[in-house]
Enzyme design. Structure first.
Site, PDB file in Angstrom:
ATOM      1  N   CYS A   2     -26.784 -22.230  32.568  1.00  0.00           N
ATOM      2  CA  CYS A   2     -27.096 -22.622  33.929  1.00  0.00           C
ATOM      3  C   CYS A   2     -26.101 -21.966  34.866  1.00  0.00           C
ATOM      4  O   CYS A   2     -24.960 -21.708  34.494  1.00  0.00           O
ATOM      5  CB  CYS A   2     -27.060 -24.128  34.151  1.00  0.00           C
ATOM      6  N   ARG A  27     -27.290 -16.540  32.446  1.00  0.00           N
ATOM      7  CA  ARG A  27     -26.758 -17.794  31.931  1.00  0.00           C
ATOM      8  C   ARG A  27     -27.855 -18.798  31.613  1.00  0.00           C
ATOM      9  O   ARG A  27     -27.633 -19.798  30.936  1.00  0.00           O
ATOM     10  CB  ARG A  27     -25.804 -18.408  32.941  1.00  0.00           C
ATOM     11  N   TRP A  76     -30.973 -23.557  32.338  1.00  0.00           N
ATOM     12  CA  TRP A  76     -31.329 -23.484  30.923  1.00  0.00           C
ATOM     13  C   TRP A  76     -31.570 -24.930  30.529  1.00  0.00           C
ATOM     14  O   TRP A  76     -30.656 -25.754  30.574  1.00  0.00           O
ATOM     15  CB  TRP A  76     -30.169 -22.886  30.137  1.00  0.00           C
ATOM     16  N   ASN A 102     -24.323 -28.244  36.622  1.00  0.00           N
ATOM     17  CA  ASN A 102     -24.212 -27.705  35.262  1.00  0.00           C
ATOM     18  C   ASN A 102     -23.512 -28.753  34.419  1.00  0.00           C
ATOM     19  O   ASN A 102     -22.599 -29.419  34.908  1.00  0.00           O
ATOM     20  CB  ASN A 102     -23.339 -26.445  35.233  1.00  0.00           C
ATOM     21  N   GLY A 103     -23.892 -28.862  33.155  1.00  0.00           N
ATOM     22  CA  GLY A 103     -23.242 -29.834  32.276  1.00  0.00           C
ATOM     23  C   GLY A 103     -24.235 -30.899  31.850  1.00  0.00           C
ATOM     24  O   GLY A 103     -25.443 -30.757  32.068  1.00  0.00           O
ATOM     25  N   GLU A 483     -23.698 -10.473  11.121  1.00  0.00           N
ATOM     26  CA  GLU A 483     -23.808 -10.211  12.560  1.00  0.00           C
ATOM     27  C   GLU A 483     -25.034  -9.334  12.859  1.00  0.00           C
ATOM     28  O   GLU A 483     -25.756  -9.574  13.822  1.00  0.00           O
ATOM     29  CB  GLU A 483     -22.507  -9.565  13.066  1.00  0.00           C
ATOM     30  N   LYS A 487     -28.119 -10.315  15.234  1.00  0.00           N
ATOM     31  CA  LYS A 487     -28.497  -9.450  16.359  1.00  0.00           C
ATOM     32  C   LYS A 487     -29.991  -9.164  16.327  1.00  0.00           C
ATOM     33  O   LYS A 487     -30.673  -9.259  17.335  1.00  0.00           O
ATOM     34  CB  LYS A 487     -27.703  -8.144  16.224  1.00  0.00           C
ATOM     35  N   GLU A 490     -32.101 -12.427  17.121  1.00  0.00           N
ATOM     36  CA  GLU A 490     -31.972 -12.866  18.517  1.00  0.00           C
ATOM     37  C   GLU A 490     -32.846 -12.038  19.452  1.00  0.00           C
ATOM     38  O   GLU A 490     -33.481 -12.549  20.353  1.00  0.00           O
ATOM     39  CB  GLU A 490     -30.537 -12.644  19.019  1.00  0.00           C
ATOM     40  N   HIS A 506     -28.899 -14.245  -7.529  1.00  0.00           N
ATOM     41  CA  HIS A 506     -28.924 -15.701  -7.692  1.00  0.00           C
ATOM     42  C   HIS A 506     -30.010 -16.350  -6.830  1.00  0.00           C
ATOM     43  O   HIS A 506     -29.936 -17.534  -6.536  1.00  0.00           O
ATOM     44  CB  HIS A 506     -27.554 -16.287  -7.368  1.00  0.00           C
ATOM     45  N   LYS A 601     -26.527 -17.255  27.615  1.00  0.00           N
ATOM     46  CA  LYS A 601     -25.281 -16.534  27.331  1.00  0.00           C
ATOM     47  C   LYS A 601     -24.132 -17.484  27.015  1.00  0.00           C
ATOM     48  O   LYS A 601     -23.377 -17.265  26.089  1.00  0.00           O
ATOM     49  CB  LYS A 601     -24.931 -15.663  28.549  1.00  0.00           C
TER      50      LYS A 601
HETATM   51  C1  G6P Z   1     -24.387 -18.148  22.774  1.00  0.00           C
HETATM   52  C2  G6P Z   1     -24.712 -16.684  22.943  1.00  0.00           C
HETATM   53  C3  G6P Z   1     -24.138 -15.879  21.790  1.00  0.00           C
HETATM   54  C4  G6P Z   1     -22.651 -16.144  21.664  1.00  0.00           C
HETATM   55  C5  G6P Z   1     -22.341 -17.632  21.528  1.00  0.00           C
HETATM   56  C6  G6P Z   1     -20.847 -17.920  21.648  1.00  0.00           C
HETATM   57  O1  G6P Z   1     -25.091 -18.677  21.707  1.00  0.00           O
HETATM   58  O2  G6P Z   1     -26.110 -16.490  23.025  1.00  0.00           O
HETATM   59  O3  G6P Z   1     -24.360 -14.499  22.015  1.00  0.00           O
HETATM   60  O4  G6P Z   1     -22.143 -15.462  20.561  1.00  0.00           O
HETATM   61  O5  G6P Z   1     -22.982 -18.350  22.574  1.00  0.00           O
HETATM   62  O6  G6P Z   1     -20.432 -17.608  22.952  1.00  0.00           O
HETATM   63  P1  G6P Z   1     -18.943 -17.325  23.361  1.00  0.00           P
HETATM   64  O7  G6P Z   1     -18.982 -17.141  24.854  1.00  0.00           O
HETATM   65  O8  G6P Z   1     -18.136 -18.538  22.963  1.00  0.00           O
HETATM   66  O9  G6P Z   1     -18.483 -16.128  22.641  1.00  0.00           O
END
Ligand code: G6P
Length: 606
Positions: A2, A27, A76, A102-103, A483, A487, A490, A506, A601
């Protein structure tokens, strides 16, 4: 998660707020809305909201929607579905009060019941609406007191900005757990939850602390606590340039940020290498050699991509400093009543420095007397402020929801920390030198990988047809595989899972067939033969293989060759082609690359 933006001054506020919302859209992008003081004879507040993106809101703004004071929000969804009614700002029944928030208000349900019993009518499903009614209900004489009284009823987290029809000369804001930053202009003031919305107007900012409020007027601002006593928050200058937030000729922020990695890594290294002692200087660490030697364990906490960076970091620390180290999702750690050990060094890793689960883990650790460092990108963010010291990763602003350059800079920063810890212990001068040389090679090697973009694009188009993909790696390659798998899912929504190559037999080997390709991380290190054996196992089951390796792999259908660095640092580079792979797969599938569905984000709620 947000975004809030507000403005008070002389300019037409709606276009300014829309521009701010565009900058904050990464955000959260479920809905957006604006409220402003209409001014003129009739006065009062006007508002407009829309489900979906900011451009949706823009197309729906009424013809006469002018004013010079306003607040806006991009959401969001947490409480309530993403629709017009649940979009912020929320207003009371008389439309005298408008609030963006926000929050999360934890006691919203109780407050809603109480207010409903008093005759207040709720129109949305959000927790935020209680704030609008609480402020409207207050009989206090000033807006500041009304807001103070309202937040006094609230349990939970908030960053809020409030307009009131009877107080057209001000915006009142408050913070508890969710960022609020004031932007100081010339006879105009801004407020936002993120400097991203401010830097094109001013670089002079004031970051509020938890429990702090502020009143903004066109030509001044005042900060004070929620108890009412004045505070003396001083402006600081934001380092990041406004241009860093632009797309700079790329079609997406993801593409731009992938291509910024050589420069970003260069920035992370700059001024930190000490050739004389084959080590590095990390100014903000606040950990002298004696402290460093007393560390018996390292525990790294993060979420999402940052957690994966932490896994690579833990391996580097074990290898170079020979200190037992591991990484754990902060969200799990904080709920399992962890044993907090005074000899353990805790490291919170976060791009935004705001992720709620990470922040909550830091606070829990500090409450139990632990030493916690931050490995953070956003300077002055909550996690940076709560930790005892740390390393800024200097990736520059990252706008795409999926993290690329920040991940790489986090891993490089862990490399620096591992070298530093190693050189206070048993890592030899010669090995220190070797690692420094490896670090210095990284920017050039990243350029080499990115120069191979056309091959990766072709491969991505071919593999985009898969419904599901397996990612495998061993030891140093395993977090890289994790990772890369994250990626891909996502950004392309292709199902992907990551497994240690050694564990294939396994269970997951049962999934292997021609329609289930495997992406294998195959570094030229002491495990090369073991990795090759895993490729054989897959090939024997007619699985297709895409290898990321230092030399062409015979058993693989395709190999992306990456330059070799030192064994301990290879993990930094091997994921980079797979960022491009995820990007081009998503592009081939027509995905919304910078804003994948359902994600945000910065996750500032649980
Ligand atoms: C969200 C984002 C991710 C990120 C994670 C942690 O889920 O979509 O891309 O890795 O938060 O965010 P940070 O700001 O703590 O690295």
């Amino acid at each position: 998660m947000c975004g809030i933006v507000g403005y008070i001054g002389k300019r037409d506020v709606a276009p300014l707020l829309l521009e701010g919302l565009q900058r904050l859209e990464y955000r959260g992008y479920d809905s957006a809305g604006i409220a402003l003081h209409a001014g003129g004879k009739t006065g009062g507040l006007k508002s407009a909201k829309a489900k979906g993106r900011v451009r949706e809101l823009e197309s729906r703004l009424p013809k006469r929607f002018n004013g010079t004071t306003g607040i806006a929000h991009t959401r969001w969804a947490t409480h309530g579905a993403p629709n017009d009614v649940n979009a912020h700002p929320h207003l009371d029944a008389d439309e005298k009060v408008a609030v963006v928030h926000n929050g999360i208000i934890d006691n919203a349900a109780d407050l809603r019941t109480r207010l409903t019993a008093e005759g207040f009518v709720f129109v949305s499903d959000t927790d935020t609406e209680v704030l609008a009614h609480l402020i409207a209900r207050s009989e206090a004489g000033t807006l500041e007191e009304k807001v103070r009284e309202a937040v006094g009823h609230i349990e939970g987290t908030y960053g809020i900005a409030v307009l009131h029809a009877d107080f057209p000369d001000r915006i009142v804001v408050a913070r508890n757990g969710s960022p609020v930053v004031l932007g100081i202009g010339e006879k105009e003031m801004f407020v936002s939850s993120d400097v991203a919305a401010l830097v094109s107007h001013t670089r002079q900012v004031v970051t509020l602390d938890d429990g702090e409020m502020a009143t903004l007027r066109a030509d001044d601002y005042r900060t004070y606590t929620t108890e009412g006593s004045s505070t003396s928050a001083q402006p600081t200058t934001v380092e990041w340039e406004a241009e860093s937030y632009d797309m700079g000729g790329h079609d997406t922020y993801m593409h731009k940020e992938i291509h910024e990695q050589a420069d970003a890594v260069d920035r992370a290294l700059r001024g930190r290498i000490d050739d004389r002692f084959s080590t590095v200087h990390l100014g903000g660490l606040n950990l002298d050699a004696r402290d460093a030697r007393a560390v018996r364990r390292v525990k790294i906490l993060g979420c999402g991509t940052s957690y994966h960076a932490g896994q690579i970091g833990a391996q580097m620390i074990e290898e170079l400093a020979r200190i037992p180290a591991d990484a754990e999702p902060a969200s799990e750690f904080r709920y399992r009543n962890p044993v907090v050990d005074p000899d353990t060094l805790y490291i919170a890793v976060s791009q935004s420095g705001e992720t709620y689960d990470v922040l909550a883990a830091v606070q829990e650790l500090k409450r139990k007397g632990a030493r916690v460092l931050g490995l953070v990108n956003v300077v002055g963010s909550a996690i940076a402020r709560e930790t005892d010291g740390g390393i800024y990763v200097h990736a520059g602003p990252e706008v795409c929801v999926v993290s690329t350059k920040c991940f790489t800079n986090m891993v490089v920063s862990f490399g620096l920390l591992a070298l530093h810890l190693g050189r206070t212990r048993d890592l030899s001068v010669a090995d220190g030198k070797r690692i420094i040389e490896g670090l210095r090679k990284l920017p050039g090697q990243i350029e080499e990988i990115l120069a191979n973009e056309a091959q990766i694009e072709e491969l991505a188009k071919e593999y985009a047809e898969a419904k599901s993909m397996m990612f495998i790696g061993r030891v140093r390659g395993y977090p890289v595989a994790r990772e890369a798998s994250l990626k891909l899912k996502e950004v392309s929504y292709i199902h992907a899972e990551a497994y240690p190559a050694s564990e294939l037999k396994h269970g997951p080997l049962a999934l292997i067939e021609p329609a289930m390709p495997t992406v294998a991380i195959v570094p030229d290190d002491e495990l090369l033969e073991k990795n090759r054996a895993a490729l054989e196992e897959i090939k024997a089951r007619s699985g297709r293989i895409l290898a990321v390796a230092h030399q062409v792999q015979e058993k693989a259908d395709h190999t992306i060759v990456v330059p070799k660095n030192e064994d301990e640092l290879d993990a930094i580079l091997m994921g980079i082609p797979l960022q491009l792979f995820a990007y081009y797969t998503a592009k081939a599938m027509g995905r919304d690359i910078d804003k994948p569905r359902n994600l945000a984000k910065s996750v500032t709620v649980e």
